[in-house]
Write a protein that holds these residues in place. Structure first.
Motif, PDB file in Angstrom:
ATOM      1  N   SER A   1      30.813  82.194  50.930  1.00  0.00           N
ATOM      2  CA  SER A   1      30.863  83.207  50.172  1.00  0.00           C
ATOM      3  C   SER A   1      31.804  84.302  50.406  1.00  0.00           C
ATOM      4  CB  SER A   1      29.249  83.858  50.274  1.00  0.00           C
ATOM      5  OG  SER A   1      29.194  85.120  49.351  1.00  0.00           O
ATOM      6  N   ARG A   2      32.147  84.391  51.995  1.00  0.00           N
ATOM      7  CA  ARG A   2      33.053  85.126  52.414  1.00  0.00           C
ATOM      8  C   ARG A   2      34.589  84.808  51.831  1.00  0.00           C
ATOM      9  NH1 ARG A   2      36.250  85.721  56.764  1.00  0.00           N
ATOM     10  NH2 ARG A   2      36.660  87.925  57.685  1.00  0.00           N
ATOM     11  N   GLU A   3      34.826  83.680  51.919  1.00  0.00           N
ATOM     12  CA  GLU A   3      36.116  82.816  51.483  1.00  0.00           C
ATOM     13  C   GLU A   3      36.618  83.321  49.989  1.00  0.00           C
ATOM     14  OE1 GLU A   3      36.519  78.992  52.921  1.00  0.00           O
ATOM     15  OE2 GLU A   3      36.755  79.546  55.004  1.00  0.00           O
TER      16      GLU A   3
ATOM     17  N   ARG B   1      50.188  99.836  42.336  1.00  0.00           N
ATOM     18  CA  ARG B   1      50.913  99.033  43.022  1.00  0.00           C
ATOM     19  C   ARG B   1      50.749  99.546  44.463  1.00  0.00           C
ATOM     20  NH1 ARG B   1      55.466  99.565  39.560  1.00  0.00           N
ATOM     21  NH2 ARG B   1      56.528 100.938  41.092  1.00  0.00           N
ATOM     22  N   PHE B   2      50.512 100.744  44.927  1.00  0.00           N
ATOM     23  CA  PHE B   2      50.268 101.321  45.983  1.00  0.00           C
ATOM     24  C   PHE B   2      48.924 100.989  46.716  1.00  0.00           C
ATOM     25  CE2 PHE B   2      48.512 104.882  48.714  1.00  0.00           C
ATOM     26  CZ  PHE B   2      49.373 105.057  49.757  1.00  0.00           C
ATOM     27  N   GLY B   3      47.872 100.947  45.616  1.00  0.00           N
ATOM     28  CA  GLY B   3      46.698 100.667  46.158  1.00  0.00           C
ATOM     29  C   GLY B   3      46.624  99.186  46.555  1.00  0.00           C
ATOM     30  N   ALA B   4      47.377  98.398  45.386  1.00  0.00           N
ATOM     31  CA  ALA B   4      47.163  96.831  45.802  1.00  0.00           C
ATOM     32  C   ALA B   4      47.867  96.385  47.215  1.00  0.00           C
ATOM     33  CB  ALA B   4      48.033  96.118  44.813  1.00  0.00           C
ATOM     34  N   VAL B   5      48.985  97.253  47.744  1.00  0.00           N
ATOM     35  CA  VAL B   5      49.527  97.032  49.027  1.00  0.00           C
ATOM     36  C   VAL B   5      48.285  97.242  50.199  1.00  0.00           C
ATOM     37  CG1 VAL B   5      51.371  97.852  50.744  1.00  0.00           C
ATOM     38  CG2 VAL B   5      51.923  97.607  48.401  1.00  0.00           C
ATOM     39  N   HIS B   6      47.587  98.375  49.846  1.00  0.00           N
ATOM     40  CA  HIS B   6      46.609  98.770  50.891  1.00  0.00           C
ATOM     41  C   HIS B   6      45.395  97.756  50.970  1.00  0.00           C
ATOM     42  CE1 HIS B   6      47.930 102.371  52.900  1.00  0.00           C
ATOM     43  NE2 HIS B   6      48.681 102.627  51.637  1.00  0.00           N
ATOM     44  N   ALA B   7      45.319  97.168  49.682  1.00  0.00           N
ATOM     45  CA  ALA B   7      44.014  96.056  49.367  1.00  0.00           C
ATOM     46  C   ALA B   7      44.666  94.850  50.186  1.00  0.00           C
ATOM     47  CB  ALA B   7      44.032  95.801  47.989  1.00  0.00           C
TER      48      ALA B   7
ATOM     49  N   ALA C   1      44.534  91.241  55.149  1.00  0.00           N
ATOM     50  CA  ALA C   1      45.016  90.570  56.264  1.00  0.00           C
ATOM     51  C   ALA C   1      44.344  91.070  57.771  1.00  0.00           C
ATOM     52  CB  ALA C   1      46.445  91.458  56.374  1.00  0.00           C
ATOM     53  N   ARG C   2      43.722  92.373  57.569  1.00  0.00           N
ATOM     54  CA  ARG C   2      42.655  92.624  58.729  1.00  0.00           C
ATOM     55  C   ARG C   2      41.408  92.003  58.847  1.00  0.00           C
ATOM     56  NH1 ARG C   2      44.487  97.798  60.923  1.00  0.00           N
ATOM     57  NH2 ARG C   2      45.936  98.923  59.670  1.00  0.00           N
ATOM     58  N   ASP C   3      41.112  91.534  57.658  1.00  0.00           N
ATOM     59  CA  ASP C   3      39.609  90.922  57.763  1.00  0.00           C
ATOM     60  C   ASP C   3      39.928  89.240  58.020  1.00  0.00           C
ATOM     61  OD1 ASP C   3      38.640  93.320  57.268  1.00  0.00           O
ATOM     62  OD2 ASP C   3      38.434  92.967  55.012  1.00  0.00           O
TER      63      ASP C   3
END
Length: 289
Positions: A96-98, A120-126, A131-133
């Motif tokens: 489910s997480r994947e 686009r700015f919001g997409a970068v932070h998403a 990447a952190r998760d």
């Protein structure tokens, strides 16, 4: 007068019982042994009852052992089933997480193509959050953000040269973090990047391909650029105070007014070292060793 005999004092064994009681217990055990050896038809009714009780008492440990073994078998089966249930639950959670990460990634990549800079700015932070998760998806996200920065930089010929938009600046800030590394065997590809005036102090861009990149007027103080390919890059008036450029390739780089005070420049080609001294701003703290 005859001397009166003193009473005999019997010593007690280790368990603290009087010797007489110990002797009686021993005789009782011998009698039970004799009962077991005798034929039932030779015994009286009370002796046969006593023998029956003796044998019944002797069977209790066996019954107890059987019950204990059966209990252990049932417990082991329950534990095995519980382990399977827990493993299945964890697998379901992982799947489910994947799936959620894949959905978030697809949505963020789609938003990178939006004509609106805020989206686009919001997409970068998403993508940064993904990447952190999910560390295993990090190299892919690095490649995506690098391609985004190359494709959305200010176009050549802008008068005056435009500074990077908030979306590109955000992407480069993410790429400059120490934990954001390219896939094994590859390097961060930012060749031809045009980001004059970019703000990346302390960024980690070691080994990055910045060939022909425009970093003029950029704030790169104490940035780590060891081994970076900066050939033909525009570093004019960039702040590289205290930056680490060990082993960087600077052939053809424009260095007019570049602040390289206290910078680490060991491993630089001899011809480039002389050009740095002639064109850039250096001091006694600049290390060419």
């Amino acid at each position: 007068m005859s001397r009166r005999a003193r009473p005999l004092i019997l010593t007690a064994p280790d368990d603290g019982e009087p010797h007489v009681k110990w002797w009686r217990r021993r005789r009782h055990i011998e009698r039970l042994t004799d009962l077991s050896a005798a034929r039932p038809d030779e015994l009286s009714a009370d002796r046969r009852l006593e023998l029956h009780l003796q044998r019944r008492a002797a069977g209790y440990p066996v019954v107890t052992l059987v019950i204990l073994v059966l209990g252990l078998i049932v417990t082991a089966g329950s534990l095995r089933e519980a382990t399977r249930t827990v493993a299945a639950a964890f697998e379901e959670i992982r799947t489910s997480r994947e799936g959620q990460i894949t959905e978030r990634y697809s949505r963020a990549v789609e938003q990178l193509g939006s004509p609106t800079v805020d989206v686009r700015f919001g997409a970068v932070h998403a993508l940064d959050r993904i990447a952190r998760d999910s560390p295993r998806d990090r190299p892919t996200i690095v490649a995506v953000l690098a391609a985004f920065a190359r494709e959305h930089d200010p176009r050549p010929g802008a008068k005056p040269p435009a500074e990077p938009g908030t979306d590109v600046q955000a992407a480069l800030s993410v790429l400059g973090r120490p934990d954001m590394t390219p896939a094994p065997g590859t390097r961060l590809d930012l060749h031809g990047l045009r980001v004059p005036g970019v703000h990346l102090p302390g960024a980690t861009l070691e080994g990055a391909n910045l060939n022909r990149a425009d970093l003029s007027r950029g704030q790169l103080r104490e940035a780590r650029l060891a081994g970076a390919d900066l050939r033909d890059a525009d570093l004019s008036k960039a702040d590289l105070h205290g930056a680490v450029l060990t082993g960087a390739r600077l052939t053809g780089a424009r260095l007019a007014g570049t602040d390289l005070r206290c910078a680490f420049l060991s491993g630089i080609a001899d011809g480039d070292q002389q050009r740095i001294r002639d064109e850039a701003l250096v001091d006694s703290c600049t290390r060419f060793g």
